[in-house]
Design an enzyme around this catalytic site. Structure first.
Site, PDB file in Angstrom:
ATOM      1  N   SER A 155      35.167  36.204  39.014  1.00 36.29           N
ATOM      2  CA  SER A 155      36.767  36.315  38.899  1.00 36.29           C
ATOM      3  C   SER A 155      37.422  36.077  40.241  1.00 36.29           C
ATOM      4  O   SER A 155      38.294  35.172  40.922  1.00 36.29           O
ATOM      5  CB  SER A 155      37.383  37.530  38.498  1.00 36.29           C
ATOM      6  OG  SER A 155      36.068  38.955  39.044  1.00 36.29           O
ATOM      7  N   HIS A 205      39.013  40.773  44.724  1.00 36.28           N
ATOM      8  CA  HIS A 205      39.760  39.775  44.290  1.00 36.28           C
ATOM      9  C   HIS A 205      41.054  38.902  44.747  1.00 36.28           C
ATOM     10  O   HIS A 205      41.204  38.136  44.886  1.00 36.28           O
ATOM     11  CB  HIS A 205      41.010  40.797  42.934  1.00 36.28           C
ATOM     12  CG  HIS A 205      39.768  41.181  41.507  1.00 36.28           C
ATOM     13  ND1 HIS A 205      40.175  41.232  40.098  1.00 36.28           N
ATOM     14  CD2 HIS A 205      38.457  40.128  41.189  1.00 36.28           C
ATOM     15  CE1 HIS A 205      39.467  41.032  39.054  1.00 36.28           C
ATOM     16  NE2 HIS A 205      38.352  40.416  39.440  1.00 36.28           N
TER      17      HIS A 205
END
Length: 320
Positions: A155, A205
């Site tokens: 991610s 992230h």
């Protein structure tokens, strides 16, 4: 319904991922190979088939942990942790996102540039995450959860890819039902995912978003060739090198072939035979000589015909 695949038990999401990926590639004119290879690599690592079991380290050895990476200089954790996922939903969600972003980016950039971009974003996102974790420890003595947390997943690279994809966009995007300008979609998703999915790596992230911004900045200011692009192109050329020695098939163009299957002209009726494999003239039946020319030995069915008559028959053939 549960299906055992490799060393994992799938509850139906992996077959749906495979079906969706196949349908996207089947109906699309472009078939981006790097995107497909990344999806396959992530899936194989998650499934751990017995064929590759000895080659794939267990997840306990590749968790991204800033403390262990810096203490032991563990490049295995630094480089491999993005390709591991802790569960089927984690893998499928990331791979569907990779499929969508990869199709757009690889189709527009080309496979070599896309591969070098993914490699750059992976290194940058991991590096930025490591620096952020260490900085929080040094500046604020904040070692938990960031400096000692364990994280895996693609991610971070996907957040960086989203930044690159939307860097020049003036449109709007839906982020979990919320309409935001596309240029800020990654920031909105960062906050919403943190609220909706407890336990995800905020610092990972965030590192991906900052890596995407850094990549766009470097790309816009640096006019030279990307060193990673040169490396990827060199590896690609090396892999293609053995195929240069394979015999090439003749390509079809016009009415004849160009390549190993050369045509020849009959010396009797001047007809151009387009197949080098034919031993007699297609027009008059004259045998082809050893040197590639006709041997002037006419077949019995046309024996005795004058040359003008043979040429007239040739003109009649073209007039059909």
């Amino acid at each position: 319904m549960e299906v055992r695949i490799g060393q994992r038990v799938s509850r139906g999401m992996l077959p749906l991922l495979a079906l969706h990926t196949f349908s996207e590639y089947y109906r699309s004119d472009s078939k981006p190979p790097v995107t497909a290879a990344l999806i396959a690599a992530n899936t194989i690592i998650y499934l751990r088939p017995s064929l590759f079991d000895s080659l794939i380290p267990p997840i306990q050895q590749v968790w991204f942990n800033p403390h262990l990476i810096l203490k032991h200089k563990d490049l295995k954790r630094f480089l491999l942790s993005p390709f591991y996922h802790i569960g089927e939903p984690h893998l499928v969600y990331n791979m569907l996102s990779l499929l969508w972003k990869g199709f757009q980016l690889e189709t527009s950039m080309g496979s070599v540039n896309f591969a070098s971009m993914v490699a750059s974003l992976l290194l940058l996102s991991q590096g930025v995450t490591l620096v952020l974790s260490k900085s929080l420890l040094l500046l604020f003595d904040y070692d938990k959860p960031y400096y000692n947390e364990y994280a895996v997943g693609f991610s971070g690279v996907l957040f960086a890819m989203k930044v690159v994809l939307n860097s020049q966009s003036s449109d709007y995007s839906y982020v979990h039902g919320v309409i935001v300008p596309s240029r800020y979609a990654a920031w909105a998703e960062l906050l919403l995912v943190q609220l909706l999915v407890p336990g995800v790596s905020f610092i990972g992230h965030l590192g991906g978003i900052l890596a995407g911004l850094l990549y766009v900045k470097l790309r816009n200011t640096y006019s030279g060739s990307n060193p990673i692009t040169l490396l990827v192109r060199g590896v690609t050329d090396f892999l293609k090198w053995p195929f240069k020695f394979l015999p090439r098939r003749g390509r079809i163009t016009g009415r004849g072939t160009v390549g190993t299957n050369r045509g020849w002209r009959c010396q009797t009726c001047t007809y151009d035979n387009d197949s080098g494999l034919r031993s007699v003239c297609e027009m008059c039946g004259t045998s082809r000589g050893v040197d590639g020319l006709s041997s002037f030995q006419r077949s019995s069915r046309l024996d005795g015909l004058p040359l003008d008559e043979l040429r007239r028959r040739r003109l009649d053939r073209f007039a059909r």
